[in-house]
Design an enzyme around this catalytic site. Structure first.
Site, PDB file in Angstrom:
ATOM      1  N   SER A 156      -0.129  -2.258   6.985  1.00  0.00           N
ATOM      2  CA  SER A 156      -0.583  -0.889   6.693  1.00  0.00           C
ATOM      3  C   SER A 156       0.373   0.178   7.207  1.00  0.00           C
ATOM      4  O   SER A 156       0.934   0.061   8.301  1.00  0.00           O
ATOM      5  CB  SER A 156      -1.953  -0.681   7.340  1.00  0.00           C
ATOM      6  OG  SER A 156      -2.314   0.683   7.269  1.00  0.00           O
ATOM      7  N   LYS A 197     -15.009  -2.157   3.501  1.00  0.00           N
ATOM      8  CA  LYS A 197     -15.400  -0.839   2.992  1.00  0.00           C
ATOM      9  C   LYS A 197     -16.833  -0.779   2.429  1.00  0.00           C
ATOM     10  O   LYS A 197     -17.512   0.222   2.593  1.00  0.00           O
ATOM     11  CB  LYS A 197     -14.445  -0.419   1.871  1.00  0.00           C
ATOM     12  CG  LYS A 197     -13.152   0.183   2.354  1.00  0.00           C
ATOM     13  CD  LYS A 197     -12.335   0.566   1.134  1.00  0.00           C
ATOM     14  CE  LYS A 197     -11.230   1.516   1.486  1.00  0.00           C
ATOM     15  NZ  LYS A 197     -10.435   1.880   0.307  1.00  0.00           N
ATOM     16  N   ASN A 241     -14.410   4.617   4.001  1.00  0.00           N
ATOM     17  CA  ASN A 241     -13.062   4.308   4.516  1.00  0.00           C
ATOM     18  C   ASN A 241     -12.784   5.023   5.837  1.00  0.00           C
ATOM     19  O   ASN A 241     -11.749   4.790   6.456  1.00  0.00           O
ATOM     20  CB  ASN A 241     -11.964   4.618   3.485  1.00  0.00           C
ATOM     21  CG  ASN A 241     -11.606   6.090   3.449  1.00  0.00           C
ATOM     22  OD1 ASN A 241     -12.443   6.945   3.719  1.00  0.00           O
ATOM     23  ND2 ASN A 241     -10.378   6.393   3.110  1.00  0.00           N
ATOM     24  N   ALA A 275     -12.291  -0.654 -11.580  1.00  0.00           N
ATOM     25  CA  ALA A 275     -13.701  -0.584 -11.186  1.00  0.00           C
ATOM     26  C   ALA A 275     -13.878  -1.110  -9.765  1.00  0.00           C
ATOM     27  O   ALA A 275     -14.983  -1.402  -9.341  1.00  0.00           O
ATOM     28  CB  ALA A 275     -14.551  -1.407 -12.151  1.00  0.00           C
ATOM     29  N   GLY A 308       0.949   6.278  -6.185  1.00  0.00           N
ATOM     30  CA  GLY A 308      -0.167   6.287  -5.231  1.00  0.00           C
ATOM     31  C   GLY A 308       0.161   6.845  -3.854  1.00  0.00           C
ATOM     32  O   GLY A 308      -0.718   6.914  -2.988  1.00  0.00           O
TER      33      GLY A 308
HETATM   34  P1  NAD Z   1     -10.221  -3.948  -5.618  1.00  0.00           P
HETATM   35  O1  NAD Z   1      -9.963  -5.374  -5.295  1.00  0.00           O
HETATM   36  O2  NAD Z   1     -11.426  -3.279  -5.090  1.00  0.00           O
HETATM   37  O3  NAD Z   1     -10.218  -3.769  -7.234  1.00  0.00           O
HETATM   38  C1  NAD Z   1      -9.283  -4.435  -8.033  1.00  0.00           C
HETATM   39  C2  NAD Z   1      -9.288  -3.851  -9.438  1.00  0.00           C
HETATM   40  O4  NAD Z   1      -8.198  -4.427 -10.177  1.00  0.00           O
HETATM   41  C3  NAD Z   1     -10.546  -4.158 -10.246  1.00  0.00           C
HETATM   42  O5  NAD Z   1     -10.812  -3.081 -11.128  1.00  0.00           O
HETATM   43  C4  NAD Z   1     -10.127  -5.394 -11.033  1.00  0.00           C
HETATM   44  O6  NAD Z   1     -10.904  -5.590 -12.196  1.00  0.00           O
HETATM   45  C5  NAD Z   1      -8.698  -5.038 -11.368  1.00  0.00           C
HETATM   46  N1  NAD Z   1      -7.869  -6.188 -11.706  1.00  0.00           N
HETATM   47  C6  NAD Z   1      -7.526  -7.210 -10.881  1.00  0.00           C
HETATM   48  N2  NAD Z   1      -6.747  -8.089 -11.554  1.00  0.00           N
HETATM   49  C7  NAD Z   1      -6.590  -7.591 -12.804  1.00  0.00           C
HETATM   50  C8  NAD Z   1      -5.888  -8.026 -13.968  1.00  0.00           C
HETATM   51  N3  NAD Z   1      -5.177  -9.168 -13.966  1.00  0.00           N
HETATM   52  N4  NAD Z   1      -5.936  -7.266 -15.078  1.00  0.00           N
HETATM   53  C9  NAD Z   1      -6.638  -6.107 -15.082  1.00  0.00           C
HETATM   54  N5  NAD Z   1      -7.320  -5.650 -14.030  1.00  0.00           N
HETATM   55  C10 NAD Z   1      -7.299  -6.383 -12.900  1.00  0.00           C
HETATM   56  O7  NAD Z   1      -8.906  -3.186  -5.160  1.00  0.00           O
HETATM   57  P2  NAD Z   1      -8.737  -1.644  -4.772  1.00  0.00           P
HETATM   58  O8  NAD Z   1      -8.859  -1.513  -3.306  1.00  0.00           O
HETATM   59  O9  NAD Z   1      -9.593  -0.817  -5.657  1.00  0.00           O
HETATM   60  O10 NAD Z   1      -7.198  -1.416  -5.130  1.00  0.00           O
HETATM   61  C11 NAD Z   1      -6.772  -1.256  -6.471  1.00  0.00           C
HETATM   62  C12 NAD Z   1      -5.360  -0.678  -6.479  1.00  0.00           C
HETATM   63  O11 NAD Z   1      -5.366   0.612  -5.865  1.00  0.00           O
HETATM   64  C13 NAD Z   1      -4.382  -1.512  -5.667  1.00  0.00           C
HETATM   65  O12 NAD Z   1      -3.171  -1.529  -6.367  1.00  0.00           O
HETATM   66  C14 NAD Z   1      -4.215  -0.761  -4.369  1.00  0.00           C
HETATM   67  O13 NAD Z   1      -2.936  -0.903  -3.820  1.00  0.00           O
HETATM   68  C15 NAD Z   1      -4.408   0.669  -4.826  1.00  0.00           C
HETATM   69  N6  NAD Z   1      -4.943   1.531  -3.745  1.00  0.00           N
HETATM   70  C16 NAD Z   1      -4.217   2.623  -3.437  1.00  0.00           C
HETATM   71  C17 NAD Z   1      -4.680   3.480  -2.455  1.00  0.00           C
HETATM   72  C18 NAD Z   1      -3.867   4.684  -2.113  1.00  0.00           C
HETATM   73  O14 NAD Z   1      -4.189   5.359  -1.141  1.00  0.00           O
HETATM   74  N7  NAD Z   1      -2.841   4.993  -2.879  1.00  0.00           N
HETATM   75  C19 NAD Z   1      -5.903   3.233  -1.810  1.00  0.00           C
HETATM   76  C20 NAD Z   1      -6.628   2.087  -2.169  1.00  0.00           C
HETATM   77  C21 NAD Z   1      -6.119   1.243  -3.148  1.00  0.00           C
END
Ligand code: NAD
Length: 287
Positions: free
Chosen positions: A22, A73, A94, A134, A257
């Site tokens: 992180s 979370k 968070n 989602a 992001g």
């Molecule tokens: P999560 O595990 O809660 O959700 C994963 C999401 O990705 C779901 O919607 C799932 O259906 C989708 N997914 C997974 N594999 C897939 C595939 N092969 N094809 C299509 N969709 C697919 O994860 P999260 O915590 O919501 O994180 C999602 C993204 O957001 C990550 O890339 C993470 O790095 C990014 N993120 C960024 C920040 C930031 O501050 N910039 C914060 C949290 C998460």
């Protein structure tokens, strides 16, 4: 460090697993040092099996608060005293604030994303957006964007374990906000193309584009994009995902992001310290 940490220094935690990668500890500690604030931020490897004890520890040790990341979370609310309206609606926390012994759960991912848009002069309020995702990040963005006044939202996800969550989010948005949300299967590429075509902005909030899906995108090719479309991604490592590379090729305005990460941190920082994070300095150090 001997000068920096004293008997008065207050502790803020981060409870997640895995967590050693992180960038939050570096970000918050740099901001504390820059502003001369007597806090320290440390990451703790905590998963669902040790979360309850960790929150008890937070209370007993009178930590100022903590960040919470995966896999905690959507679980940590059980051990808190109160939730902010956005955390309640997202079903996720968070940031924990210890308000004189009362633990309050907040979610700053959604406000962080919306603030990052503002910071990039992107104004989606009153307009239509299409978003893929989602999970935790997507839900926070979708709820906050709807609360902030996005007019119409087309949400796409694959029919995996997150699908029911998407159904839930759409129902919450349509019941509690003035935004009109519709859910589609991400594998329905005709629908995806059509919804992006009359959207102001397209956002990827899935894990597609980062490891282990680095080099992949939720759209198959650049025919889904047009030069006046705004394209944003929640992924910040890599800084340029395949989606953002395609968007660059077409000439779209883009945002990765990093801003969301920075501004979700800034919102948590303000909740704990009452002070604004020094954004320009943080961009210089982290950007
Ligand atoms: P999560 O595990 O809660 O959700 C994963 C999401 O990705 C779901 O919607 C799932 O259906 C989708 N997914 C997974 N594999 C897939 C595939 N092969 N094809 C299509 N969709 C697919 O994860 P999260 O915590 O919501 O994180 C999602 C993204 O957001 C990550 O890339 C993470 O790095 C990014 N993120 C960024 C920040 C930031 O501050 N910039 C914060 C949290 C998460």
């Amino acid at each position: 460090m001997a000068e920096r940490i004293t008997g008065h220094t207050e502790l803020i935690g981060l409870m997640a697993y895995p967590i050693r990668h992180s960038s939050s500890p570096a970000m918050h500690n740099e901001a504390f040092a820059y502003l001369g604030l007597d806090y320290a931020y440390l990451a703790f490897e905590v998963d669902n099996s040790t979360l309850e004890d960790a929150v008890k520890g937070l209370r007993a040790l009178k930590l100022v608060g903590s960040n919470v990341s995966m896999p905690n979370k959507t679980v940590v609310h059980k051990y808190l005293d109160e939730l902010s309206p956005a955390a309640e609606m997202c079903g996720a926390v968070n940031t924990i604030v210890n308000d004189n012994g009362k633990l309050i759960g907040h979610i700053t991912d959604g406000t962080g994303f919306m603030q990052a848009l503002k910071d990039n002069d992107i104004d989606v309020i009153g307009k239509k957006m299409t978003i893929a995702g989602a999970g935790g990040a997507a839900t926070a963005i979708e709820i906050q964007a709807a609360l902030d006044g996005v007019k119409e939202m087309s949400i796409f996800n694959i029919k995996d374990k997150f699908w029911d969550n998407a159904v839930n989010t759409v129902e919450k948005i349509n019941t509690n906000t003035n935004c009109r949300a519709t859910l589609y299967d991400l594998n329905d590429l005709d629908a995806l193309k059509k919804e992006i075509a009359d959207s102001y902005m397209f956002t990827n909030a899935t894990g597609v584009g980062m490891k282990p899906l680095e080099g992949k995108a939720v759209i198959p090719d650049t025919s889904f994009l047009r030069p006046d479309l705004i394209v944003t991604d929640t992924v910040y490592s890599p800084a340029e995902t395949e989606l953002l590379r395609m968007a660059k090729e077409v000439g779209c305005k883009r945002m990765n992001g990093f801003g969301m990460m920075l501004f979700q941190g800034a919102a948590a920082f303000k909740l704990w310290t009452g002070k604004e994070m020094p954004i320009a300095h943080m961009k210089e150090v982290l950007g």
